[in-house]
Design a protein around this motif. Sequence first.
Motif, PDB file in Angstrom:
ATOM      1  N   UNK A 148      38.586 -29.682  -3.217  1.00 23.55           N
ATOM      2  CA  UNK A 148      37.388 -30.337  -3.743  1.00 23.55           C
ATOM      3  C   UNK A 148      37.355 -30.297  -5.273  1.00 23.55           C
ATOM      4  N   UNK A 149      36.630 -31.252  -5.836  1.00 23.53           N
ATOM      5  CA  UNK A 149      36.410 -31.272  -7.278  1.00 23.53           C
ATOM      6  C   UNK A 149      35.510 -30.105  -7.655  1.00 23.53           C
ATOM      7  N   UNK A 150      35.848 -29.414  -8.753  1.00 21.23           N
ATOM      8  CA  UNK A 150      35.027 -28.299  -9.222  1.00 21.23           C
ATOM      9  C   UNK A 150      34.469 -28.661 -10.605  1.00 21.23           C
ATOM     10  N   UNK A 151      33.206 -28.343 -10.852  1.00 20.36           N
ATOM     11  CA  UNK A 151      32.610 -28.674 -12.157  1.00 20.36           C
ATOM     12  C   UNK A 151      32.135 -27.402 -12.849  1.00 20.36           C
TER      13      UNK A 151
ATOM     14  N   UNK B  23      44.866 -31.696 -13.076  1.00 12.40           N
ATOM     15  CA  UNK B  23      44.201 -32.426 -14.153  1.00 12.40           C
ATOM     16  C   UNK B  23      42.728 -32.043 -14.231  1.00 12.40           C
ATOM     17  N   UNK B  24      42.102 -32.411 -15.344  1.00 12.71           N
ATOM     18  CA  UNK B  24      40.670 -32.167 -15.541  1.00 12.71           C
ATOM     19  C   UNK B  24      40.119 -33.291 -16.408  1.00 12.71           C
ATOM     20  N   UNK B  25      38.801 -33.431 -16.386  1.00 14.05           N
ATOM     21  CA  UNK B  25      38.149 -34.465 -17.188  1.00 14.05           C
ATOM     22  C   UNK B  25      37.004 -33.830 -17.964  1.00 14.05           C
ATOM     23  N   UNK B  26      36.998 -34.024 -19.293  1.00 14.02           N
ATOM     24  CA  UNK B  26      35.928 -33.514 -20.147  1.00 14.02           C
ATOM     25  C   UNK B  26      34.929 -34.642 -20.396  1.00 14.02           C
TER      26      UNK B  26
ATOM     27  N   UNK C  78      33.062 -30.011 -17.751  1.00 10.81           N
ATOM     28  CA  UNK C  78      34.412 -30.335 -17.294  1.00 10.81           C
ATOM     29  C   UNK C  78      34.448 -30.453 -15.774  1.00 10.81           C
ATOM     30  N   UNK C  79      35.168 -31.459 -15.305  1.00  7.33           N
ATOM     31  CA  UNK C  79      35.451 -31.633 -13.882  1.00  7.33           C
ATOM     32  C   UNK C  79      36.906 -31.255 -13.644  1.00  7.33           C
TER      33      UNK C  79
END
Length: 290
Positions: A24-27, A46-49, A79-80
């Motif tokens: 799962x996506x973690x935030x 990977x991650x997204x800011x 961050x995701x």
Amino acid sequence: MGSKEIITIENDFTLIRFQNDTDDLSTFQSPVNMGLIQFHFGLKGSAKFIFNSGNYTLDLNEEKCLLFYNPEKELPLNVEIAPKSWLITILVSIKKFHGLFTSNAEHIPFLSQENKDKKYYNESDVSPSMAIVLNQMFHYNLNPSIKNLYYKGKGYELLSLFFNRNEDPNAEQCPFLIDEENVLKIKKAKEIIIANMAEPPSLESLAYQVGLTLKKLKMGFKQIYGDTVYGFLFDYKMEYARQLLDSGSYNVNEVGLKIGYSTGSHFIAAFKKKFATTPKKYLMSMSQNN
């Protein structure tokens, strides 16, 4: 949910370790004081800011690093973290950081006189030597009492490698790892033993399969993953066994067989060595907690 560990190295120097091994996506969200430089290192996945309430985003991909600094505006951490992703974040004050380089500040691009008060965004590659340090930070296997000291040393080492792009510090510690191809061979060896965890190849066979000498395989694996090949595999198998038990789909003997133990007693002994409890007691504690 993935796990995060916030390690306060010093008052104005914080290290955050994100490890999302779930599907799962973690935030993660946290305020960040103005005047702090943010370094983000992507080791896996990977991650997204996310900035300005989602109006602007920056991706952090595997084996890339991002640097953010804005002297006039707070940049809160939002961050995701994608599934199966690991990253390290370092937050350090500009004052502290400047102090590290006072004698040679011109070597650092955004500390030059004309740039030191400007905002700064930069993406660059994680070098093989940085990848070794990052992996060591995720395979920490020392006494908890020295954890802070260990991470302090690794944090400073990571920053020094980040700005040391023109020389290769691996030459002293581990000459053969200068070659990025060898780092990829070590990663391939890790993939092979995980894929064949129930019947792993011998070290000699593994070295042959990835095209390294036995000595280079042993040295390189220890450098990158902080453990021997079979020590790493043991920890991986036990963690995998725990996840299988958590799923509720397998009994103790079935889990043991899946990870390569032909007898239940051997699996129980191995599990107890790792987690200081038997699989049965672990399952009982899980059912009580649910």
